[in-house]
Each structure stands twice: as C-alpha cells, then as structure tokens.
Design an enzyme around this catalytic site. Structure first.
Site, PDB file in Angstrom:
ATOM      1  N   GLY A   1      97.779  35.954  20.358  1.00 48.54           N
ATOM      2  CA  GLY A   1      99.122  36.486  20.168  1.00 48.54           C
ATOM      3  C   GLY A   1      99.075  37.805  19.413  1.00 48.54           C
ATOM      4  O   GLY A   1      99.955  38.132  18.634  1.00 48.54           O
TER       5      GLY A   1
ATOM      6  N   GLY B   1     102.064  40.491  19.416  1.00 48.79           N
ATOM      7  CA  GLY B   1     103.374  40.135  18.869  1.00 48.79           C
ATOM      8  C   GLY B   1     103.704  40.917  17.608  1.00 48.79           C
ATOM      9  O   GLY B   1     102.908  41.744  17.139  1.00 48.79           O
TER      10      GLY B   1
ATOM     11  N   ASP C   1      95.810  38.160  23.955  1.00 47.07           N
ATOM     12  CA  ASP C   1      97.221  37.848  24.237  1.00 47.07           C
ATOM     13  C   ASP C   1      97.355  37.548  25.730  1.00 47.07           C
ATOM     14  O   ASP C   1      96.414  37.747  26.499  1.00 47.07           O
ATOM     15  CB  ASP C   1      98.139  39.034  23.839  1.00 47.07           C
ATOM     16  CG  ASP C   1      99.541  38.552  23.463  1.00 47.07           C
ATOM     17  OD1 ASP C   1     100.008  38.850  22.349  1.00 47.07           O
ATOM     18  OD2 ASP C   1     100.154  37.827  24.289  1.00 47.07           O
ATOM     19  N   ILE C   2      98.535  37.093  26.120  1.00 47.56           N
ATOM     20  CA  ILE C   2      98.744  36.712  27.532  1.00 47.56           C
ATOM     21  C   ILE C   2      98.788  37.950  28.417  1.00 47.56           C
ATOM     22  O   ILE C   2      98.534  37.860  29.619  1.00 47.56           O
ATOM     23  CB  ILE C   2     100.047  35.883  27.668  1.00 47.56           C
ATOM     24  CG1 ILE C   2     100.166  35.237  29.065  1.00 47.56           C
ATOM     25  CG2 ILE C   2     101.281  36.752  27.389  1.00 47.56           C
ATOM     26  CD1 ILE C   2      99.303  34.057  29.277  1.00 47.56           C
TER      27      ILE C   2
ATOM     28  N   ASP D   1      95.502  32.755  28.009  1.00 47.59           N
ATOM     29  CA  ASP D   1      96.706  31.920  28.018  1.00 47.59           C
ATOM     30  C   ASP D   1      96.515  30.872  26.920  1.00 47.59           C
ATOM     31  O   ASP D   1      95.672  29.978  27.055  1.00 47.59           O
ATOM     32  CB  ASP D   1      96.864  31.241  29.393  1.00 47.59           C
ATOM     33  CG  ASP D   1      98.059  30.271  29.418  1.00 47.59           C
ATOM     34  OD1 ASP D   1      98.372  29.759  30.498  1.00 47.59           O
ATOM     35  OD2 ASP D   1      98.639  30.017  28.331  1.00 47.59           O
TER      36      ASP D   1
ATOM     37  N   TYR E   1     112.859  25.938  18.275  1.00 46.55           N
ATOM     38  CA  TYR E   1     111.801  26.621  17.516  1.00 46.55           C
ATOM     39  C   TYR E   1     111.537  25.876  16.203  1.00 46.55           C
ATOM     40  O   TYR E   1     110.391  25.567  15.875  1.00 46.55           O
ATOM     41  CB  TYR E   1     112.270  28.045  17.231  1.00 46.55           C
ATOM     42  CG  TYR E   1     111.400  28.896  16.365  1.00 46.55           C
ATOM     43  CD1 TYR E   1     111.833  29.322  15.117  1.00 46.55           C
ATOM     44  CD2 TYR E   1     110.153  29.324  16.809  1.00 46.55           C
ATOM     45  CE1 TYR E   1     111.042  30.135  14.326  1.00 46.55           C
ATOM     46  CE2 TYR E   1     109.360  30.142  16.017  1.00 46.55           C
ATOM     47  CZ  TYR E   1     109.823  30.543  14.781  1.00 46.55           C
ATOM     48  OH  TYR E   1     109.038  31.360  13.986  1.00 46.55           O
TER      49      TYR E   1
ATOM     50  N   LYS F   1     108.196  23.868  14.911  1.00 47.01           N
ATOM     51  CA  LYS F   1     107.499  24.262  13.677  1.00 47.01           C
ATOM     52  C   LYS F   1     107.398  23.068  12.713  1.00 47.01           C
ATOM     53  O   LYS F   1     106.373  22.872  12.053  1.00 47.01           O
ATOM     54  CB  LYS F   1     108.211  25.435  13.005  1.00 47.01           C
ATOM     55  CG  LYS F   1     108.072  26.754  13.770  1.00 47.01           C
ATOM     56  CD  LYS F   1     106.612  27.159  13.924  1.00 47.01           C
ATOM     57  CE  LYS F   1     106.441  28.472  14.658  1.00 47.01           C
ATOM     58  NZ  LYS F   1     105.009  28.824  14.868  1.00 47.01           N
TER      59      LYS F   1
HETATM   60  C1  VAH Z   1     113.181  34.088  14.185  1.00 44.55           C
HETATM   61  N1  VAH Z   1     111.938  35.852  13.065  1.00 44.55           N
HETATM   62  O1  VAH Z   1     114.209  34.692  13.895  1.00 44.55           O
HETATM   63  C2  VAH Z   1     111.907  34.435  13.406  1.00 44.55           C
HETATM   64  C3  VAH Z   1     111.791  33.634  12.123  1.00 44.55           C
HETATM   65  C4  VAH Z   1     112.952  32.693  10.152  1.00 44.55           C
HETATM   66  C5  VAH Z   1     113.097  33.257  11.507  1.00 44.55           C
HETATM   67  O2  VAH Z   1     110.996  32.528  12.289  1.00 44.55           O
HETATM   68  O3  VAH Z   1     113.141  33.266  15.030  1.00 44.55           O
END
Ligand code: VAH
Length: 314
Positions: free
Chosen positions: A10, A13, A36-37, A54, A144, A148
């Site tokens: 990555g 990024g 990276d991809i 990948d 997300y 996490k």
């Molecule tokens: C987002 N920049 O906005 C990231 C971050 C705390 C947010 O993980 O998704």
C-alpha cells in the site's frame, strides 16, 4: 547501516507514500521495497524497488517476502471509511484478508515484525466522545471501523497465541500535502488546504462544529517508525495504541487558514459523511503511547496550517 529488509504494502496511499520515503532515508533505499496494486505518480517508484502486488493474494505477498528476504512488513493497504461504505464486502475482504496473510507469514516465521494501522474509527456512537480512553466501549458503526476493531482483536490474538510481533496505532485523521485526499471522512481537512490555495474558498461536507481528532502526517510517520523501533518489552498493548495530536472543527481550521490567506471563505453542505464523523470521538487520550514508547506530537493547527499552505502554494 541497518540491513533490515522492509516491505511496504500500500505504498502509493496517503500514509504509505510518505512512510516509504522516510524508511528509505533511515534504512537505505535498496532495503525498502514499495508495493501496491498499481503504480501511482508518487516518488516511491523513482527512488527505489517497487513491485505490483494484490494484498489479498497470499501467494503474491509470500513471493515478495521470499524474493527480498523481508524482515518487516508495513501493511498500509485498506479502504477508508467513506469508500468502504460504498463497497462493504470488498472493504471487508481487503482490510481483513490482507491482515491475515501478513499475520500468517509471521506465525510461520517468514517475517519478524508487522506494523498494521488501526484508526479512531474503531470507536462508535456509544463511546465517550471527549478524551476517549485507551480501553472503553467500542461499537463502531462503519464497515471500516468494524474491520479495524476486528483487526485489532486478531493482532492481539496472534501475539498472545503465536508470539507474532505485530504493532498498531489508532490513527486520527491524517493531513498531508504530498498526496491528495483518499476517501476518508477526515479528508475534508486535507481538501480544504488544496482548495484554499486553488480557489481561496471551500465547501465542506461536514458541519461547522464537527470536532475530530487530527494529526499532521510528519507526526504520524514519526509515531509509526517510533512504535516499530521500540523495544518489544515496551509494547504493552498489542491491539492498537490510541494516538493524538490535536482536535479541531471545520470552523476552527477555516479560521486558521484565513489568518494565513486573507479572504478565505468556507461554506457547509454536510453529506453522508456527517453521520460517520458524528459516530467518532472528538478527542483522544493517548497517555498509554506517551508512557510506553515516549510518543509526543510536534504539530498543532497553527504550525501545520503554515506548512500545508507553504508547500501547496509552491
Ligand atoms: C478516514 N482518514 O477518514 C481515515 C481515518 C479516523 C479516520 O481512519 O476514514
């Protein structure tokens, strides 16, 4: 010169592109393989080894680890909050399978150490918003954040069960000028600087009083390398450390910009990202990181704004 071999997955990024350059300064260009991809425009290709990979394909990742005899992996590939909401299944696959591949390589002793980025997105609407503690209620309401939180649990499990040396940080919103905004909810705080320089005005997708934890990228890179260079016995938390530098609202960052750029104007048109931001804390208690591995931020809203506008105006 330390001959540790490092693989960054990555590397194109927002964090990866700056992390690669900093690690090459420290460990030597040929010892830091960027991957990276796809290729991007960043300097990571011109300044050292680069591979297309990948992150969801175990065989491809394993082949790179074998080819370069990698010691440490920084796994920076992920879909961020706003993008992940548009593609939940792919976000889960990418964010989780890439982590399992790297954790299993370490479990099988093919690599020695892992950095994996968590986020303040692991917190949710039921988490205390002010000075959010290291240990507290965590009911993330975004794809997300769920990925996490699950990832943190797996990192701690692989450390306890298999002795995998994986280290992680709950990044706040990160702000940099070297890469454009990348699909995050906090990325309004990146975009606002770009638009201040190009148009001297900005229409913000969050409301004016939305306070969020933020950090300048140089601090985030220093923290990332700092936790990886800390002695193993000093890393007391193997899920992920809270990390903080500052908190501000769109109104406050607009005032800071207007001090440097007279006539700068902001307007507000909240969109779907407002609900994501409302589910996150306003400020973070990062005393554990300060105590365990001497974390201390160097940038605040004022000096970050000066650096951002100066570099984007070049
Ligand atoms: C987002 N920049 O906005 C990231 C971050 C705390 C947010 O993980 O998704």
């Amino acid at each position: 010169m330390n001959d540790t071999k490092i693989l960054i997955i990555g590397a194109c990024g927002q964090i990866g592109s700056e992390l690669t350059l900093k690690l090459r300064e420290i460990y030597g260009t040929e010892n830091v393989i960027a991957s990276d991809i796809r290729k991007g425009e960043q300097d990571v290709f011109k300044t050292g080894p680069f591979e297309i990979v990948d992150a969801m394909n175990y065989e491809q990742v394993e082949a790179l680890v074998n080819k370069y005899k990698v010691d440490e992996v920084y796994l920076m590939a992920a879909l961020l909050s706003a993008t992940a909401e548009k593609n939940p299944a792919f976000a889960w696959d990418l964010n989780m399978n890439s982590l399992f591949h790297v954790l299993n390589l370490a479990k099988d002793k093919k690599i020695k150490k892992i950095f994996w980025p968590s986020s303040i997105a692991v917190f949710g609407p039921t988490t205390p918003k002010q000075n959010t503690p290291q240990y507290t209620v965590m009911e993330p309401s975004t794809v997300y954040g769920i990925s996490k939180q699950a990832g943190e649990r797996w990192c701690e499990y692989y450390f306890n069960k298999y002795g995998v040396d994986v280290r992680s940080i709950r990044y706040p919103g990160l702000i940099s000028w070297k890469t454009p905004p990348g699909g995050g909810t906090t990325d309004y705080a990146v975009d606002i600087y770009y638009k201040a320089v190009s148009d001297n005005n900005y229409t913000c997708f969050l409301s004016e009083n939305t306070e969020l934890p933020m950090m300048y990228m140089d601090d985030a890179i220093r923290a990332t390398i700092g936790i990886m260079q800390a002695k193993a016995e000093d890393i007391k938390i193997r899920s992920a450390y809270n990390l903080a530098a500052m908190s501000f609202t769109p109104k406050e960052i607009a005032v800071a910009i207007a001090k440097e750029k007279s006539g700068f104007k902001i307007s507000y048109e909240p969109d779907f990202r407002q609900a994501i931001a409302d589910s996150w804390p306003s400020s973070i208690d990062d005393s554990a990181a300060a105590n365990d591995w001497n974390w201390k931020p160097e940038y605040n809203l004022e000096n970050m704004t000066k650096v951002m506008l100066e570099n984007l105006s070049k």
